[in-house]
Design an enzyme around this catalytic site. Structure first.
Site, PDB file in Angstrom:
ATOM      1  CG  HIS A 124      -1.977  -1.338   1.256  1.00  0.00           C
ATOM      2  ND1 HIS A 124      -2.580  -1.699   2.269  1.00  0.00           N
ATOM      3  CD2 HIS A 124      -2.465  -2.003   0.404  1.00  0.00           C
ATOM      4  CE1 HIS A 124      -3.274  -2.581   1.889  1.00  0.00           C
ATOM      5  NE2 HIS A 124      -3.214  -2.861   0.720  1.00  0.00           N
ATOM      6  CB  CYS A 155       2.757  19.385 -13.738  1.00  0.00           C
ATOM      7  SG  CYS A 155       1.862  18.519 -12.555  1.00  0.00           S
ATOM      8  CB  SER A 194      -8.776  -6.723  10.544  1.00  0.00           C
ATOM      9  OG  SER A 194      -8.835  -5.787   9.538  1.00  0.00           O
ATOM     10  CG  ASN A 218      -5.508 -10.481  15.134  1.00  0.00           C
ATOM     11  OD1 ASN A 218      -5.610 -10.020  16.117  1.00  0.00           O
ATOM     12  ND2 ASN A 218      -5.463 -10.081  13.975  1.00  0.00           N
TER      13      ASN A 218
HETATM   14  C1  BV8 Z   1      -8.467  -2.068  -4.984  1.00  0.00           C
HETATM   15  C2  BV8 Z   1      -3.000   2.946   2.614  1.00  0.00           C
HETATM   16  C3  BV8 Z   1      -9.239  -2.270  -7.354  1.00  0.00           C
HETATM   17  C4  BV8 Z   1      -3.609   4.088   2.949  1.00  0.00           C
HETATM   18  C5  BV8 Z   1      -5.072   1.070   2.721  1.00  0.00           C
HETATM   19  C6  BV8 Z   1     -15.916  -5.343  -1.286  1.00  0.00           C
HETATM   20  C7  BV8 Z   1     -15.293  -6.844  -0.974  1.00  0.00           C
HETATM   21  C8  BV8 Z   1     -13.936  -6.807  -1.186  1.00  0.00           C
HETATM   22  C9  BV8 Z   1     -13.199  -5.761  -1.673  1.00  0.00           C
HETATM   23  C10 BV8 Z   1     -13.868  -4.541  -1.867  1.00  0.00           C
HETATM   24  C11 BV8 Z   1     -15.017  -4.210  -1.629  1.00  0.00           C
HETATM   25  N1  BV8 Z   1     -15.257  -3.185  -1.894  1.00  0.00           N
HETATM   26  C12 BV8 Z   1     -14.221  -2.392  -2.285  1.00  0.00           C
HETATM   27  C13 BV8 Z   1     -13.362  -3.292  -2.037  1.00  0.00           C
HETATM   28  C14 BV8 Z   1     -11.971  -3.086  -2.589  1.00  0.00           C
HETATM   29  C15 BV8 Z   1     -11.214  -2.346  -1.280  1.00  0.00           C
HETATM   30  C16 BV8 Z   1     -11.435  -3.129  -0.234  1.00  0.00           C
HETATM   31  O1  BV8 Z   1     -10.902  -4.116   0.058  1.00  0.00           O
HETATM   32  N2  BV8 Z   1     -12.087  -2.635   0.930  1.00  0.00           N
HETATM   33  C17 BV8 Z   1     -12.737  -3.180   2.152  1.00  0.00           C
HETATM   34  C18 BV8 Z   1     -12.815  -2.071   3.162  1.00  0.00           C
HETATM   35  C19 BV8 Z   1     -14.305  -3.827   2.082  1.00  0.00           C
HETATM   36  N3  BV8 Z   1      -9.849  -2.564  -1.834  1.00  0.00           N
HETATM   37  C20 BV8 Z   1      -9.505  -1.583  -2.453  1.00  0.00           C
HETATM   38  O2  BV8 Z   1      -9.933  -0.459  -2.677  1.00  0.00           O
HETATM   39  C21 BV8 Z   1      -7.889  -1.668  -2.858  1.00  0.00           C
HETATM   40  N4  BV8 Z   1      -7.826  -1.351  -4.383  1.00  0.00           N
HETATM   41  O3  BV8 Z   1      -9.347  -3.229  -4.788  1.00  0.00           O
HETATM   42  O4  BV8 Z   1      -8.601  -1.792  -6.256  1.00  0.00           O
HETATM   43  C22 BV8 Z   1      -9.003  -1.438  -8.471  1.00  0.00           C
HETATM   44  C23 BV8 Z   1      -8.443  -2.230  -9.583  1.00  0.00           C
HETATM   45  C24 BV8 Z   1      -8.182  -1.374 -10.878  1.00  0.00           C
HETATM   46  C25 BV8 Z   1      -8.482  -0.185 -10.933  1.00  0.00           C
HETATM   47  C26 BV8 Z   1      -9.109   0.558  -9.785  1.00  0.00           C
HETATM   48  C27 BV8 Z   1      -9.500   0.050  -8.668  1.00  0.00           C
HETATM   49  C28 BV8 Z   1      -6.935  -0.827  -2.028  1.00  0.00           C
HETATM   50  C29 BV8 Z   1      -6.946  -0.964  -0.898  1.00  0.00           C
HETATM   51  C30 BV8 Z   1      -5.656  -0.419  -0.052  1.00  0.00           C
HETATM   52  C31 BV8 Z   1      -6.182   0.714   0.872  1.00  0.00           C
HETATM   53  N5  BV8 Z   1      -5.359   1.422   1.664  1.00  0.00           N
HETATM   54  N6  BV8 Z   1      -3.736   1.676   3.397  1.00  0.00           N
HETATM   55  C32 BV8 Z   1      -3.443   4.627   4.266  1.00  0.00           C
HETATM   56  O5  BV8 Z   1      -2.706   3.848   5.102  1.00  0.00           O
HETATM   57  O6  BV8 Z   1      -3.736   5.617   4.707  1.00  0.00           O
HETATM   58  S1  BV8 Z   1      -5.750  -0.114   3.531  1.00  0.00           S
HETATM   59  C33 BV8 Z   1      -5.375  -0.169   5.214  1.00  0.00           C
HETATM   60  O7  BV8 Z   1      -6.068  -1.242   5.695  1.00  0.00           O
HETATM   61  C34 BV8 Z   1      -4.149  -0.163   5.658  1.00  0.00           C
HETATM   62  O8  BV8 Z   1      -3.130  -0.304   4.656  1.00  0.00           O
HETATM   63  C35 BV8 Z   1      -3.990  -1.395   6.638  1.00  0.00           C
HETATM   64  O9  BV8 Z   1      -3.055  -2.048   6.576  1.00  0.00           O
HETATM   65  C36 BV8 Z   1      -5.308  -1.895   5.784  1.00  0.00           C
HETATM   66  C37 BV8 Z   1      -6.021  -3.283   6.538  1.00  0.00           C
HETATM   67  O10 BV8 Z   1      -6.067  -2.919   7.785  1.00  0.00           O
HETATM   68  P1  BV8 Z   1      -5.149  -3.806   8.891  1.00  0.00           P
HETATM   69  O11 BV8 Z   1      -3.805  -3.571   8.481  1.00  0.00           O
HETATM   70  O12 BV8 Z   1      -5.542  -5.210   8.929  1.00  0.00           O
HETATM   71  O13 BV8 Z   1      -5.548  -3.165  10.137  1.00  0.00           O
HETATM   72  P2  BV8 Z   1      -6.789  -3.045  11.194  1.00  0.00           P
HETATM   73  O14 BV8 Z   1      -6.830  -2.058  11.883  1.00  0.00           O
HETATM   74  O15 BV8 Z   1      -7.891  -3.608  10.336  1.00  0.00           O
HETATM   75  O16 BV8 Z   1      -6.312  -4.668  12.010  1.00  0.00           O
HETATM   76  C38 BV8 Z   1      -5.446  -4.755  12.872  1.00  0.00           C
HETATM   77  C39 BV8 Z   1      -5.382  -5.872  13.551  1.00  0.00           C
HETATM   78  O17 BV8 Z   1      -4.196  -6.006  14.081  1.00  0.00           O
HETATM   79  C40 BV8 Z   1      -6.726  -6.236  14.189  1.00  0.00           C
HETATM   80  O18 BV8 Z   1      -7.027  -7.741  13.728  1.00  0.00           O
HETATM   81  C41 BV8 Z   1      -6.105  -6.324  15.612  1.00  0.00           C
HETATM   82  O19 BV8 Z   1      -6.697  -7.416  16.499  1.00  0.00           O
HETATM   83  C42 BV8 Z   1      -4.763  -6.565  15.382  1.00  0.00           C
HETATM   84  N7  BV8 Z   1      -3.865  -6.206  16.552  1.00  0.00           N
HETATM   85  C43 BV8 Z   1      -3.860  -5.354  17.471  1.00  0.00           C
HETATM   86  N8  BV8 Z   1      -2.822  -5.102  17.979  1.00  0.00           N
HETATM   87  C44 BV8 Z   1      -1.983  -6.066  17.635  1.00  0.00           C
HETATM   88  C45 BV8 Z   1      -2.471  -6.824  16.551  1.00  0.00           C
HETATM   89  N9  BV8 Z   1      -2.079  -8.045  16.289  1.00  0.00           N
HETATM   90  C46 BV8 Z   1      -0.708  -8.542  16.632  1.00  0.00           C
HETATM   91  N10 BV8 Z   1      -0.273  -7.680  17.872  1.00  0.00           N
HETATM   92  C47 BV8 Z   1      -0.852  -6.551  18.116  1.00  0.00           C
HETATM   93  N11 BV8 Z   1      -0.109  -5.936  19.285  1.00  0.00           N
END
Ligand code: BV8
Length: 249
Positions: A124, A155, A194, A218
């Site tokens: 990402h 630009c 997650s 996790n």
């Molecule tokens: C794309 C960068 C297509 C920016 C990020 C419906 C179904 C499936 C997919 C989709 C859908 N609708 C839309 C989509 C696509 C969408 C998507 O997946 N949406 C989801 C929300 C449903 N995906 C996209 O849009 C991707 N692109 O599909 O493009 C396309 C193709 C051609 C042309 C045009 C388009 C792009 C996705 C990238 C988004 N950018 N980040 C920024 O950072 O600001 S994603 C963002 O969420 C972060 O990068 C992060 O990494 C990511 C996932 O979250 P996690 O890392 O898992 O973090 P989270 O908080 O969720 O969880 C933390 C976990 O850690 C928890 O489980 C917790 O229990 C655990 N934890 C806590 N403490 C600890 C721990 N674990 C271990 N030790 C600890 N101490």
């Protein structure tokens, strides 16, 4: 010997010892113990009334470029003050012990590289890199006129963080290499994610398809837990060092 805080299954240690190609996927959870809030934690302070999904999009940037630029500036500051934790360091050590090792991260904080990991695929992007919104090309330096967001020196377009926003495609080569590393490894670790965001979330399932042993680390269950070969319930900053201690033992 001091009682280990977490008991690591001995057959997992065996699998790590014999691993030919290990692939790791990390999410924001691995940086939680460095003080970097996870993606879905409540946003703190100034940002508490925004959802990340509503700010990390091209639409949000077009609508309010200043707000989005300032959100990233706040996060960049926070990441600059953070330090890699024991979990990041353990993965850098593991990379030295496995013949072939691929680290795939969803995180944009650059903490894996600061911990010494070498072969890192940033799915990402990276919050410390900036690119031109119009040209989609990285910009190393720009005139500090005080305008927010700053302008592209080539630009005049607005500058943005070089991260992948929702509904933006991932860099072809990154997701291609990541999918191949998931499909061809014999051991896959999914740490601190997650499993909510695609296509990253599909990688552990690709590894299962490829016949790999899949390990999840996790504190809470995720959609992968039921399919994982091993699900270690706890913080990566404690579990990963314990794994390295038992590997060295
Ligand atoms: C794309 C960068 C297509 C920016 C990020 C419906 C179904 C499936 C997919 C989709 C859908 N609708 C839309 C989509 C696509 C969408 C998507 O997946 N949406 C989801 C929300 C449903 N995906 C996209 O849009 C991707 N692109 O599909 O493009 C396309 C193709 C051609 C042309 C045009 C388009 C792009 C996705 C990238 C988004 N950018 N980040 C920024 O950072 O600001 S994603 C963002 O969420 C972060 O990068 C992060 O990494 C990511 C996932 O979250 P996690 O890392 O898992 O973090 P989270 O908080 O969720 O969880 C933390 C976990 O850690 C928890 O489980 C917790 O229990 C655990 N934890 C806590 N403490 C600890 C721990 N674990 C271990 N030790 C600890 N101490």
């Amino acid at each position: 010997m001091a009682e280990a805080a977490f008991s690591i299954p001995s057959n997992l240690i065996q699998a790590l010892r014999g691993a030919r190609h290990a692939t790791v996927l990390t999410g924001s959870g691995i940086s939680a113990e460095s003080g970097v809030p996870t993606f879905r934690d409540a946003q703190t302070g100034l940002w508490s009334n925004f959802r990340p999904e509503d700010l990390a999009t091209p639409e949000a940037f077009r609508r309010d470029p200043k707000l989005v630029w300032e959100w990233y500036a706040w996060r960049r500051e926070l990441v600059a003050r953070a330090r890699p934790n024991e979990g990041h360091l353990a993965l850098a050590e593991l990379e030295q012990r496995v013949p072939k090792f691929t680290l795939i991260t969803q995180n944009v904080d650059g903490l894996h590289q600061r911990a010494g990991s070498r072969n890192v695929i940033e799915l990402h992007g990276n919050i410390n890199r900036v690119k031109c919104f119009e040209e989609d090309a990285v910009v190393e330096s720009w005139n500090q006129t005080g305008e927010v967001p700053p302008r592209c020196p080539r630009c005049g377009g607005r500058l943005r963080p070089d991260v992948v926003w929702f509904n933006e495609p991932l860099p072809e080569d990154s997701i291609g290499k990541a999918a191949s590393a998931a499909r061809n490894c014999d051991l896959f670790l999914s740490i601190g994610t997650s499993g909510a965001v695609y296509p990253a979330a599909s990688l552990p399932f690709e590894a299962l398809e490829g016949g790999a042993t899949v390990v999840e680390i996790n504190p809470v269950p995720t959609p992968l837990t039921a399919r994982a070969t091993f699900a270690l319930r706890g913080p990566s900053g404690e579990i990963l060092p314990e794994i390295m201690r038992q590997l060295a033992g």
